[in-house]
Design an enzyme around this catalytic site. Structure first.
Site, PDB file in Angstrom:
ATOM      1  N   GLN A  27       0.864  -1.173   0.000  1.00  0.00           N
ATOM      2  CA  GLN A  27       0.000   0.000   0.000  1.00  0.00           C
ATOM      3  C   GLN A  27       0.901   1.224   0.000  1.00  0.00           C
ATOM      4  O   GLN A  27       1.973   1.217   0.605  1.00  0.00           O
ATOM      5  CB  GLN A  27      -0.942  -0.001   1.205  1.00  0.00           C
ATOM      6  CG  GLN A  27      -2.068  -1.035   1.062  1.00  0.00           C
ATOM      7  CD  GLN A  27      -2.993  -1.066   2.260  1.00  0.00           C
ATOM      8  OE1 GLN A  27      -2.627  -1.618   3.287  1.00  0.00           O
ATOM      9  NE2 GLN A  27      -4.168  -0.482   2.135  1.00  0.00           N
ATOM     10  N   SER A  28       0.475   2.292  -0.666  1.00  0.00           N
ATOM     11  CA  SER A  28       1.392   3.374  -1.006  1.00  0.00           C
ATOM     12  C   SER A  28       1.830   4.228   0.172  1.00  0.00           C
ATOM     13  O   SER A  28       2.936   4.765   0.169  1.00  0.00           O
ATOM     14  CB  SER A  28       0.757   4.276  -2.074  1.00  0.00           C
ATOM     15  OG  SER A  28       0.527   3.537  -3.262  1.00  0.00           O
ATOM     16  N   THR A  29       0.982   4.415   1.179  1.00  0.00           N
ATOM     17  CA  THR A  29       1.325   5.296   2.288  1.00  0.00           C
ATOM     18  C   THR A  29       0.966   4.641   3.614  1.00  0.00           C
ATOM     19  O   THR A  29       0.150   3.715   3.665  1.00  0.00           O
ATOM     20  CB  THR A  29       0.569   6.636   2.193  1.00  0.00           C
ATOM     21  OG1 THR A  29      -0.838   6.402   2.342  1.00  0.00           O
ATOM     22  CG2 THR A  29       0.835   7.313   0.855  1.00  0.00           C
ATOM     23  N   GLN A  32      -2.728   4.934   4.274  1.00  0.00           N
ATOM     24  CA  GLN A  32      -3.570   3.900   3.669  1.00  0.00           C
ATOM     25  C   GLN A  32      -3.553   2.626   4.505  1.00  0.00           C
ATOM     26  O   GLN A  32      -4.577   1.967   4.662  1.00  0.00           O
ATOM     27  CB  GLN A  32      -3.088   3.605   2.248  1.00  0.00           C
ATOM     28  CG  GLN A  32      -3.361   4.711   1.250  1.00  0.00           C
ATOM     29  CD  GLN A  32      -2.890   4.343  -0.136  1.00  0.00           C
ATOM     30  OE1 GLN A  32      -2.336   3.273  -0.359  1.00  0.00           O
ATOM     31  NE2 GLN A  32      -3.087   5.250  -1.085  1.00  0.00           N
TER      32      GLN A  32
END
Length: 430
Positions: A27-29, A32
């Site tokens: 997941q990107s961050t 998230q």
């Protein structure tokens, strides 16, 4: 394809089942990861997909080291590197991911993985199907997915940047605030509620107004035992307000930040375009090149005019003495260091010292440096300084002595502010 055994998934061969199944999660961050647990659960469910395709649960490996990391590059993604090395060693029979963008957001990393999977006969599966990169049609489809993933990221960046610039133009963009300013839940910006923080910043500006140079302010603050507040936006003490010893860097940063003058400014810094070895190195831009300047947006510690005067003063304090820059007073007893001007060529003269007693002299080497000509002037500093001192005391008539009272009053006010600063520190400690 929701096959329950290898027979219903003809692309899965016994040689694939002899190797491991790898489920890659990303997941990107960090936000998230915290706010969207369903996305992670959907990716974890791919482990059951591997079991349905014929792998035993003991031969399914989940790689989750890249949760909270962007997929725009393989740099820093240890989980992706582990996956690539397992594929290259021939340990992976299948790689499962939720979609192509989870594996990589750029074609270089995506095609490198596809080439390895083709070479080692490794399958790739996502939420929509099962693919064999060694088959032309499957490889073509996977390549298109990688291109769409990269294009999607590009479009997202364009939309986000466009939205950001609209807010910047109106002065409503929520930029990071310097220490001393705080944003309320409703979005309004106010001065820091702690009086100790406010007084420390006010004291710094007052010291610079009276002393004129950053080194002098630093020496003054350290001599008085003053600590400066610093809000941490990252690192070990994220979200905490720390009291740190003043340094040249943090004093300079406060003096140069237009937010303390109540202004919203965007575009003060930009990436260096000088062919530097560090492509991310950033440099300060001239004020004329700032993208946006909105005054009276934040509560101010100083006026805009005072901010501009401070900028000009810092510029003139630079070490390089030029036609428009006097330079700050340097070490040595010479009174006119950085101020004396050559009567022959009109350039600023340097100062030199010799001997154990530090005898000084004013020297002009401007034409010698540029044209190879002899030095213009060489004058003993003692004679010039004696004349300057005499002229000074001649100019200071008795009526001007009353200025001493104003100086003493200013010093008394400064001492009172310093005592308040220390009392605030004691109160905060207790």
């Amino acid at each position: 394809m929701l096959a329950t055994d290898a027979g219903k998934a003809p692309k899965v061969s016994p040689s694939h089942l002899e190797r491991l199944a790898y489920v890659y999660l990303r997941q990107s961050t960090v936000g998230q990861v915290r706010r969207n647990p369903e996305g992670r659960e959907n990716q974890v469910a791919l482990a059951q997909r591997a079991v349905a395709l014929g792998w035993s649960s003991r031969r399914v490996r989940v790689i989750d080291a890249d949760l909270g990391l962007s997929g725009k590059s393989a740099d820093g993604r240890e989980g992706f590197r582990e996956l690539v090395s397992e594929v290259s060693l021939g340990h992976a029979g299948i790689v499962l991911c939720y979609e192509a963008s989870r594996l990589a957001r750029n074609n270089a990393d995506w095609y490198a993985l596809l080439d390895l999977c083709t070479l080692r006969g490794t399958l790739i599966a996502d939420a929509d199907g099962l693919y064999d990169p060694s088959h032309y049609n499957d490889r073509l489809l996977l390549g298109l997915r990688g291109m769409m993933s990269e294009a999607e990221l590009h479009l997202l960046r364009l939309r986000m940047e466009a939205g950001k610039m609209r807010q910047v133009e109106k002065g409503t963009y929520r930029q990071v605030l310097p220490t001393g300013l705080a944003r309320l839940p409703d979005g309004r910006v106010v001065k820091h509620p702690d009086a100790h923080v406010r007084r420390a910043i006010e004291l710094l500006f007052e010291r610079f107004a009276s002393l004129g140079t950053v080194p002098k302010v630093l020496k003054s603050l350290r001599g008085d035992g003053v600590l400066l507040p610093r809000f941490r936006y990252g690192g070990l003490h994220t979200g905490e307000l720390l009291w740190v010893r003043p340094t040249n860097a943090n004093i300079y940063a406060i003096l140069c930040n237009p937010a303390y003058a109540g202004a919203f400014v965007h575009g003060r810094r930009a990436k260096a375009r000088d062919g530097s070895a560090n492509p991310d190195r950033r440099v300060n831009k001239p004020m004329e090149e700032w993208i946006a300047i909105h005054r009276d947006v934040y509560p101010a510690y100083i006026s805009w005019e005072e901010f501009l005067a401070n900028r000009e003063r810092l510029k003139r304090n630079g070490y390089r003495v030029t036609e428009n820059r006097l330079g700050a007073p340097r070490e040595g007893p010479a009174l006119l260091s950085g101020l004396a001007v050559c009567g022959h060529c009109g350039r600023r003269m340097g100062t030199t010292y010799s001997g154990s007693k530090g005898r000084g002299a004013y020297l002009c080497n401007a034409l010698r440096a540029t044209h190879g000509s002899p030095s213009c002037l060489y004058v003993a500093a003692r004679r010039v300084d004696e004349a300057v001192v005499g002229a000074f005391f001649e100019a200071v008539k008795p009526p001007e002595i009353s200025l001493l009272e104003e100086v003493l009053a200013a010093q008394s006010a400064d001492r009172e502010r310093l005592l308040k600063h220390h009392r605030d520190g004691v109160n905060a400690a207790t």
